[in-house]
Design an enzyme around this catalytic site. Structure first.
Site, mmCIF file in Angstrom:
data_model
loop_
_atom_site.group_PDB
_atom_site.id
_atom_site.type_symbol
_atom_site.label_atom_id
_atom_site.label_comp_id
_atom_site.label_asym_id
_atom_site.label_seq_id
_atom_site.Cartn_x
_atom_site.Cartn_y
_atom_site.Cartn_z
ATOM 1 N N ASP A 148 6.142 0.796 -7.819
ATOM 2 C CA ASP A 148 5.745 0.275 -9.018
ATOM 3 C C ASP A 148 5.402 1.697 -9.622
ATOM 4 O O ASP A 148 4.729 2.194 -11.107
ATOM 5 C CB ASP A 148 4.596 -0.135 -9.128
ATOM 6 N N SER A 149 6.004 2.843 -8.778
ATOM 7 C CA SER A 149 5.745 4.347 -9.174
ATOM 8 C C SER A 149 6.588 4.173 -10.458
ATOM 9 O O SER A 149 6.287 5.630 -11.444
ATOM 10 C CB SER A 149 5.454 4.611 -8.269
ATOM 11 N N GLU A 175 1.104 5.970 4.226
ATOM 12 C CA GLU A 175 1.067 6.899 2.341
ATOM 13 C C GLU A 175 -0.096 7.728 2.443
ATOM 14 O O GLU A 175 -1.353 7.457 2.899
ATOM 15 C CB GLU A 175 1.221 5.641 1.580
ATOM 16 N N LYS A 177 7.751 -5.248 -1.723
ATOM 17 C CA LYS A 177 6.305 -4.805 -0.795
ATOM 18 C C LYS A 177 4.908 -4.786 -1.470
ATOM 19 O O LYS A 177 5.231 -4.892 -2.157
ATOM 20 C CB LYS A 177 7.080 -2.793 -0.925
ATOM 21 N N ASP A 225 8.100 -3.452 -5.067
ATOM 22 C CA ASP A 225 6.738 -3.544 -4.916
ATOM 23 C C ASP A 225 6.495 -4.843 -6.012
ATOM 24 O O ASP A 225 6.169 -5.039 -7.019
ATOM 25 C CB ASP A 225 6.618 -2.596 -5.880
ATOM 26 N N GLU A 263 1.084 -3.803 -2.081
ATOM 27 C CA GLU A 263 -0.651 -3.240 -0.761
ATOM 28 C C GLU A 263 -1.388 -3.923 0.225
ATOM 29 O O GLU A 263 -2.156 -4.244 -0.818
ATOM 30 C CB GLU A 263 -0.839 -1.837 -1.826
HETATM 31 O O1 KIV Z 1 5.535 2.848 -6.072
HETATM 32 C C1 KIV Z 1 6.236 4.328 -5.446
HETATM 33 O O2 KIV Z 1 7.109 4.188 -4.891
HETATM 34 C C2 KIV Z 1 5.825 3.508 -3.606
HETATM 35 C C3 KIV Z 1 6.019 4.700 -2.541
HETATM 36 C C4 KIV Z 1 5.356 6.095 -3.010
HETATM 37 C C5 KIV Z 1 6.180 4.352 -1.373
HETATM 38 O O3 KIV Z 1 5.255 3.054 -3.288
#
Ligand code: KIV
Length: 271
Positions: free
Chosen positions: A51-52, A189, A120, A90, A122
């Protein structure tokens, strides 16, 4: 002989074999078809549609605004470019925190509409029910502990997490819980290297670190950061492997000046 060279398609089982054999796992983000093809062709084990994307693709300050539809768009583009890597996506902010039913339907949409291989998510014990429900549907789940960017407004800062005993202890308990539920791996992280080493030691599933030292079973970075596209973002944990901002900017400046000077296109570059 390394485990990964023999496999045609990376699965969660391959990752566990790599961890057991002491072979480090390489993970990198990608958000579109072209970049994913390059990353996959370079031998990446896991491609994370993080989600970056909210930051590096959409220009938002945080990861919070990105939607499930936008993540599915990025993920389906990535999947079309990948032949070998495991593609993990994510679950974006607001698509799983409500209840486990919402979490499951978000995960199902990602799997069905993008063709990705897992999700993934959180958080630790607070999201146990959601993790468990997603896993029950046969969807591989990766955990994410430490600095969890979707909680940035709770933390107030992007500095290192779990420096103090109480938070470190909670992180260990969260990691053990995620493993017990059936997660195939956990991203750690921005936590102290010593704590990441201890977590890696008490777990039997792989840990993937970002700013968490070298003891983790693997490493992950955001592709824009490691290629130097994100000019000015240079946290201590980041190793920058290229300076693409300057390379691309220079090439584009040359194009602009060639067009202005009427030297592009020349006679050979026309029909
Ligand atoms: O969203 C992302 O890029 C991440 C990584 C920094 C692990 O969760």
């Amino acid at each position: 002989m390394s485990v990964h060279k023999e496999v045609k398609r990376i699965t969660t089982n391959t990752l566990q074999e790599m961890r057991n054999a002491g072979e480090k796992i390489a993970m990198l983000t990608a958000y579109d078809f072209s970049m994913a093809s390059i990353v996959d062709d370079a031998g990446m084990d896991i491609i994370l549609v993080g989600d970056s994307a909210s930051n590096v693709m959409a220009g938002h300050e945080t990861t919070l605004p990105i939607t499930l539809d936008q993540m599915i768009y990025h993920a389906s583009s990535v999947v079309r470019g990948v032949k070998r890597a495991l593609v993990i996506v994510d679950l974006p902010f607001g698509t799983y925190q409500g209840n486990s039913k919402e979490a499951l339907s978000s995960a199902i949409r990602i799997m069905k509409e993008s063709g990705a291989h897992g999700v993934k998510i959180e958080g630790g014990v607070e999201i146990a029910e959601s993790v468990s429900r997603i896993l029950t549907a046969g969807i591989p789940v990766m955990g994410h502990l430490g600095l969890t960017p979707q909680s940035i407004y709770k933390f107030g800062t992007y500095t290192v997490r779990a420096k103090h005993e109480a938070e470190a202890q909670k992180l260990k308990e969260d990691a053990l819980k995620l493993q017990e539920l059936g997660c195939f791996g956990i991203v750690l992280e921005k936590i102290p290297a010593k704590l990441a080493a201890e977590v890696t030691e008490i777990l039997s599933i792989p840990t993937i670190g970002i700013g968490a030292g070298q003891a983790c079973s693997g490493q992950v970075l955001v592709i824009h950061d490691m290629l130097g596209i994100n000019k000015g973002f240079k946290p201590r944990f980041l190793r920058q492997y290229a300076d693409l901002y300057d390379i691309m900017n220079g090439a584009i400046k040359n194009y602009v000046s060639d067009v202005k000077a009427k030297s592009f296109p020349n006679e050979k570059e026309q029909y």
